[in-house]
Design a protein around this motif. Structure first.
Motif, PDB file in Angstrom:
ATOM      1  N   GLU A  77       0.818  -1.210   0.000  1.00 45.02           N
ATOM      2  CA  GLU A  77       0.000   0.000   0.000  1.00 45.02           C
ATOM      3  C   GLU A  77       0.854   1.264   0.000  1.00 45.02           C
ATOM      4  O   GLU A  77       0.392   2.316  -0.457  1.00 45.02           O
ATOM      5  CB  GLU A  77      -0.987   0.000   1.167  1.00 45.02           C
ATOM      6  CG  GLU A  77      -0.377   0.093   2.534  1.00 45.02           C
ATOM      7  CD  GLU A  77      -1.420   0.013   3.649  1.00 45.02           C
ATOM      8  OE1 GLU A  77      -2.587  -0.289   3.363  1.00 45.02           O
ATOM      9  OE2 GLU A  77      -1.047   0.247   4.805  1.00 45.02           O
ATOM     10  N   LYS A 235      -1.404   7.866   3.105  1.00 46.86           N
ATOM     11  CA  LYS A 235      -0.421   6.818   3.385  1.00 46.86           C
ATOM     12  C   LYS A 235       0.196   6.973   4.768  1.00 46.86           C
ATOM     13  O   LYS A 235       0.582   5.982   5.398  1.00 46.86           O
ATOM     14  CB  LYS A 235       0.662   6.813   2.304  1.00 46.86           C
ATOM     15  CG  LYS A 235       0.166   6.235   0.980  1.00 46.86           C
ATOM     16  CD  LYS A 235       1.262   6.153  -0.059  1.00 46.86           C
ATOM     17  CE  LYS A 235       0.771   5.435  -1.313  1.00 46.86           C
ATOM     18  NZ  LYS A 235       1.825   5.319  -2.352  1.00 46.86           N
ATOM     19  N   TYR A 238      -2.459   5.334   6.921  1.00 45.95           N
ATOM     20  CA  TYR A 238      -3.154   4.222   6.273  1.00 45.95           C
ATOM     21  C   TYR A 238      -3.576   3.145   7.261  1.00 45.95           C
ATOM     22  O   TYR A 238      -4.696   2.618   7.209  1.00 45.95           O
ATOM     23  CB  TYR A 238      -2.259   3.606   5.199  1.00 45.95           C
ATOM     24  CG  TYR A 238      -2.921   3.456   3.847  1.00 45.95           C
ATOM     25  CD1 TYR A 238      -4.287   3.248   3.708  1.00 45.95           C
ATOM     26  CD2 TYR A 238      -2.153   3.516   2.678  1.00 45.95           C
ATOM     27  CE1 TYR A 238      -4.877   3.113   2.455  1.00 45.95           C
ATOM     28  CE2 TYR A 238      -2.740   3.385   1.424  1.00 45.95           C
ATOM     29  CZ  TYR A 238      -4.098   3.178   1.326  1.00 45.95           C
ATOM     30  OH  TYR A 238      -4.675   3.042   0.090  1.00 45.95           O
TER      31      TYR A 238
END
Length: 538
Positions: A77, A235, A238
Motif C-alpha cells: 500500500e 499513506k 493508512y
C-alpha cells in the motif's frame, strides 16, 4: 498439509481456489502462508477477475482508489501510486498484475482453465474436480472466489442471431477496444456499465440510441487526478484508516451523517444534499442516517436527484423519461457517472423508453420496438450479470449424497454467514450470498472472508480435523437473520439484481447482508473466538 507451498502436487493440491481476481489472488497468497499447497484456476487468459473482462469505455470503480485496494501488505500500500480518485479499469488491472508478480502468485495459477464439475467424495473426504480441459484434480478444500459480478447476462431477444452488425457485452469487451466512429450504435441497459459507457460511446459514434427499461438514479463521480499531497497524507495514516473502514457501515471512508433527514429544516437538508452532490460519489446516500430506512426521508433524497436531472437535461420530455420512479433511491444500485445525464443534450443521442414501447425483436438491420424500428450498425448489451450466485452455480457442484448446489438453492441461496452451505463440506464461498458483498467495498469484504476462512482452516488443522461443514440449523438461523435485517430497510423495495430480478426465473430473494460491514465482522469474530459454533468438524 504440504511440506512446501512452492511445489504443490499437480493433481492433489491441499486447496483449489477458483478465480484469479481480488478474492482469488489474496486467497492463494493467504493459504500459501498456512503451508498449504494451492492451485488457482481461472477461465481468463490473465489475472484480474472482473477487471480482466470489463474493458468497456468508461469502466471505472465507484469506490475511491485508496480504499479499493489491499490492506494485507503495508509495503504494497505504500509503494503503489494511484493516479485518480476513482480508478479506471486499466489501472486496476495493472495493480492486480503487479500483486500477482510481487507475491509470485502466477506459478500456482492455471489460466484458460474453467472448473466445470466438483463432486464431494465422502470417503476421502475431498473434492474431485473436472475442468473444461478434461483434467481431473483432487483437493481437500474448495474455495469459490468466482466473484459476484462475473457471469454476463445477454437477454434472449428474438432474432439476435439475425443481426448483421456487431454485438458486444460490457462484461466481455474486446481487449483491442472498439472504434464506434461513424457507426449507429444501440445501447441496451442503463445500469452501472451503461451510465459509464454511454457518454463515451456517444462522443464517438455517429448516433447513439439508448434503450432504457427502467430509469436509474445516478450520481456525479467528480473524478479527478489524485493529489500527491492527498495521497501522502493518506499513506501516513493508512493503518489507522484501514482499521476504521473495516468496522464502518460499508467498508469505506465515506462520511455518514448521524442525523435524520426529517429532523432538520428543508433548507438545511437541501444544503447537505447540495454539498454531497458537489463532492460527488456514492457518499450522497450517507447524507442522513435514515435514507435507507424511512420512505419519507428517502423521498427527500430522491426528489433532490430528480430536480437535478430536470436541471441538467434540456428537453423536459427526455428529462421526465430519465427520472426514476417507483422505487426508493438506493434500493437498486446507485450508479456513479461522468456526464451521463448531460449526454442526452447531444443531437446524436436518442432515448427510447422500452418500458412503454418494449423491444419486440432484433432484426438484421437493428432493433424493432412496439413503436418503431431503429437502424443500427452495432448493439452494446449493458445488461449486467447473473449476480452473486451465477458464477458459483455455473459449476456443477455436488455435495453429500450427490445433491447439487443448484438443487439446494432452487428457491434461493442458503448459506451460513455467506461463507459456507450445509451439505457441502470443505466448500467455502468468498463474498457469497448472505454476506455484505456487493453492498460494501468488495476488497474489504474479500480480505475479511479470506482471513476468516484461513483462520478456520488453521483451527481445523490444529485439531486434526479433515472435514468442516456448516450446520443446517445455524444456516437456517442466519438466513432468517439476513432476511429480517433486510426487511427493516427499503432495500427489498427495488426489483434489482440484488434480488435476482434481472434474471428470468431466478428466485426473488434479497441476497446481500445489509447489517453493515462492521457489524458483520464483529459477528464473525465472535464466532471464531467461541470455537466456530455453527460448524461441524470431523
Amino acid at each position: 498439509m504440504a511440506d512446501s507451498p512452492a511445489s504443490p502436487s499437480p493433481a492433489h493440491p491441499d486447496a483449489v481456489v477458483v478465480g484469479a481476481g481480488f478474492a482469488g489472488l489474496y486467497a492463494l497468497h493467504r493459504l500459501r502462508g498456512l503451508g498449504l499447497s494451492v492451485r488457482c484456476l481461472d477461465a481468463a487468459s490473465g489475472v484480474g477477475g472482473t477487471w480482466f473482462w470489463n474493458r468497456y469505455p468508461g469502466a471505472r470503480c465507484d469506490v475511491e482508489s485508496m480504499d479499493y485496494s489491499y490492506s494485507f501488505s503495508p509495503e504494497l500500500e505504500q509503494e503503489w501510486v494511484w493516479t485518480e480518485r476513482y480508478p479506471a479499469q486499466p489501472e486496476i488491472l495493472r495493480y492486480l498484475e503487479h500483486v500477482a508478480d510481487r507475491f509470485d502468485l502466477r506459478r500456482d495459477i492455471r489460466l484458460e482453465t474453467r472448473l466445470t464439475r466438483a463432486v464431494f467424495d465422502e470417503r476421502g473426504p475431498g473434492w474431485d474436480l473436472t475442468t473444461d480441459r478434461g483434467e481431473s484434480l483432487r483437493t481437500r478444500f474448495l474455495i469459490m472466489a468466482t466473484g459476484c459480478l462475473s457471469t454476463a447476462r445477454v437477454p434472449g431477444l428474438p432474432g439476435l442471431d439475425s443481426f448483421q452488425g456487431a454485438t458486444y457485452h460490457t462484461g466481455n469487451w474486446p481487449h483491442e477496444g472498439v472504434d464506434f466512429g461513424g457507426r449507429r450504435v444501440g445501447v441496451i441497459g442503463t445500469g452501472s456499465s451503461g451510465t459509464q459507457a454511454i457518454p463515451l460511446i456517444a462522443a464517438q459514434a455517429a448516433h447513439t440510441t439508448v434503450f432504457q427499461r427502467t430509469a436509474n438514479f445516478s450520481l456525479p463521480a467528480r473524478n479527478r487526478p489524485l493529489d500527491p499531497a492527498e495521497e501522502r497524507a493518506m499513506k501516513a495514516r493508512y493503518r489507522e484508516h484501514r482499521v476504521m473502514v473495516r468496522y464502518s457501515p460499508n467498508g469505506t471512508g465515506r462520511r455518514n451523517n448521524d442525523q435524520s433527514a426529517l429532523e432538520v429544516s428543508p433548507e438545511a437538508r437541501r444544503a447537505e444534499y447540495e454539498a454531497r452532490w458537489r463532492e460527488g460519489g456514492g457518499g450522497f446516500i450517507g447524507a442522513f442516517n435514515d435514507l435507507l430506512a424511512d420512505e419519507r426521508a428517502n423521498d427527500t433524497a430522491a426528489d433532490f436527484i430528480r430536480s437535478k436531472i430536470r436541471e441538467i437535461v434540456h428537453d423536459p420530455a427526455v428529462a421526465e423519461r430519465l427520472i426514476p420512479r417507483g422505487f426508493p433511491v438506493g434500493s437498486k444500485r446507485v450508479t456513479v457517472d461522468t456526464g451521463y445525464y448531460a449526454t442526452y443534450n447531444r443531437d446524436n443521442v436518442t432515448l427510447v423508453d422500452v418500458g412503454s414501447s418494449p423491444i419486440e425483436k432484433i432484426v438484421p438491420t437493428g432493433i424493432r420496438t412496439a413503436d418503431a424500428t431503429y437502424e443500427l450498425d452495432s448493439i452494446v448489451f449493458a445488461t449486467g450479470f447473473d449476480a452473486i450466485t451465477g458464477a458459483v452455480l455455473a459449476v456443477d457442484i455436488r455435495g453429500r449424497g450427490g445433491r447439487s448446489l443448484r438443487e439446494k438453492w432452487a428457491a434461493g441461496p442458503r448459506t451460513y454467514l455467506g461463507l459456507a452451505t450445509a451439505g457441502f463440506p470443505n466448500l467455502f464461498l468468498i463474498t457469497g450470498p448472505g454476506s455484505p458483498s456487493v453492498i460494501s467495498n468488495m476488497v474489504v469484504s474479500i480480505e475479511q472472508h479470506v482471513d476468516w476462512i484461513a483462520d478456520l482452516l488453521h483451527h481445523a488443522e490444529r485439531g486434526g480435523v479433515v472435514c468442516a461443514e456448516a450446520d443446517e440449523d445455524a444456516e437456517d438461523t442466519w438466513v432468517a437473520h439476513v432476511n429480517e435485517v433486510a426487511d427493516r430497510t427499503l432495500f427489498p423495495r427495488g426489483a434489482s439484481w440484488y434480488t435476482g430480478a434481472n434474471i428470468p426465473g431466478k428466485p426473488r430473494i434479497f441476497m446481500p447482508y445489509v447489517g453493515g460491514v462492521g457489524t458483520y465482522r464483529r459477528h464473525c469474530e465472535s464466532i471464531a473466538e467461541r470455537g466456530y459454533p455453527g460448524f461441524r468438524f470431523a
